[in-house]
Enzyme design. Structure first.
Site, PDB file in Angstrom:
ATOM      1  N   ASP A 157      30.675  33.747  40.801  1.00  0.00           N
ATOM      2  CA  ASP A 157      31.521  33.158  41.846  1.00  0.00           C
ATOM      3  C   ASP A 157      30.706  32.675  43.035  1.00  0.00           C
ATOM      4  O   ASP A 157      30.919  31.571  43.536  1.00  0.00           O
ATOM      5  CB  ASP A 157      32.571  34.160  42.326  1.00  0.00           C
ATOM      6  CG  ASP A 157      33.610  34.491  41.268  1.00  0.00           C
ATOM      7  OD1 ASP A 157      33.719  33.742  40.280  1.00  0.00           O
ATOM      8  OD2 ASP A 157      34.313  35.510  41.441  1.00  0.00           O
ATOM      9  N   LYS A 203      38.612  42.483  44.535  1.00  0.00           N
ATOM     10  CA  LYS A 203      38.472  41.738  43.277  1.00  0.00           C
ATOM     11  C   LYS A 203      38.658  40.248  43.519  1.00  0.00           C
ATOM     12  O   LYS A 203      39.285  39.838  44.499  1.00  0.00           O
ATOM     13  CB  LYS A 203      39.511  42.222  42.248  1.00  0.00           C
ATOM     14  CG  LYS A 203      39.351  43.672  41.856  1.00  0.00           C
ATOM     15  CD  LYS A 203      38.079  43.870  41.058  1.00  0.00           C
ATOM     16  CE  LYS A 203      37.957  45.312  40.606  1.00  0.00           C
ATOM     17  NZ  LYS A 203      36.669  45.591  40.040  1.00  0.00           N
ATOM     18  N   CYS A 204      38.148  39.464  42.597  1.00  0.00           N
ATOM     19  CA  CYS A 204      38.241  38.010  42.634  1.00  0.00           C
ATOM     20  C   CYS A 204      39.707  37.611  42.823  1.00  0.00           C
ATOM     21  O   CYS A 204      40.576  38.204  42.184  1.00  0.00           O
ATOM     22  CB  CYS A 204      37.707  37.448  41.329  1.00  0.00           C
ATOM     23  SG  CYS A 204      37.742  35.655  41.234  1.00  0.00           S
ATOM     24  N   PRO A 205      39.973  36.686  43.683  1.00  0.00           N
ATOM     25  CA  PRO A 205      39.092  35.795  44.439  1.00  0.00           C
ATOM     26  C   PRO A 205      38.824  36.252  45.870  1.00  0.00           C
ATOM     27  O   PRO A 205      38.279  35.507  46.672  1.00  0.00           O
ATOM     28  CB  PRO A 205      39.876  34.486  44.452  1.00  0.00           C
ATOM     29  CG  PRO A 205      41.298  34.942  44.614  1.00  0.00           C
ATOM     30  CD  PRO A 205      41.384  36.225  43.790  1.00  0.00           C
ATOM     31  N   ASP A 236      32.438  43.608  42.907  1.00  0.00           N
ATOM     32  CA  ASP A 236      33.040  42.847  41.808  1.00  0.00           C
ATOM     33  C   ASP A 236      31.943  42.188  40.973  1.00  0.00           C
ATOM     34  O   ASP A 236      31.244  41.306  41.464  1.00  0.00           O
ATOM     35  CB  ASP A 236      33.975  41.790  42.375  1.00  0.00           C
ATOM     36  CG  ASP A 236      34.660  40.968  41.296  1.00  0.00           C
ATOM     37  OD1 ASP A 236      34.525  41.296  40.101  1.00  0.00           O
ATOM     38  OD2 ASP A 236      35.346  39.993  41.650  1.00  0.00           O
TER      39      ASP A 236
END
Length: 74
Positions: free
Chosen positions: A45, A12-14, A39
């Site tokens: 992103d 998941k981000c980041p 994601d």
């Protein structure tokens, strides 16, 4: 065709962006990295990452919940 592959599925981000940054660092300018991610936030992103770093987003697609990016190092 990508010369290098980064499998960031399940992260998941980041983390996908951070791992991409780390994977690109040792590569020569012009090298192509293929990144796989699950994601959904990675779509925005990776666009922003390439715009701000100068890397070129060559291709972006999605199949069965897996997002695939081809990035040429600046």
């Amino acid at each position: 065709m990508a010369e290098h592959l980064l499998d960031a599925k399940g992260l998941k981000c980041p983390l996908p962006i951070l791992k991409t940054k780390k994977a690109l660092k040792p590569l020569a300018s012009g090298a192509v990295l293929e990144v796989l991610s699950t994601d959904p936030g990675s779509v925005a992103d990776f666009g922003a990452f390439c715009r701000t770093t100068g890397h070129e987003l060559l291709e972006r697609d999605e199949s069965a919940g897996v997002y695939r990016y081809l990035i040429r190092k600046a």
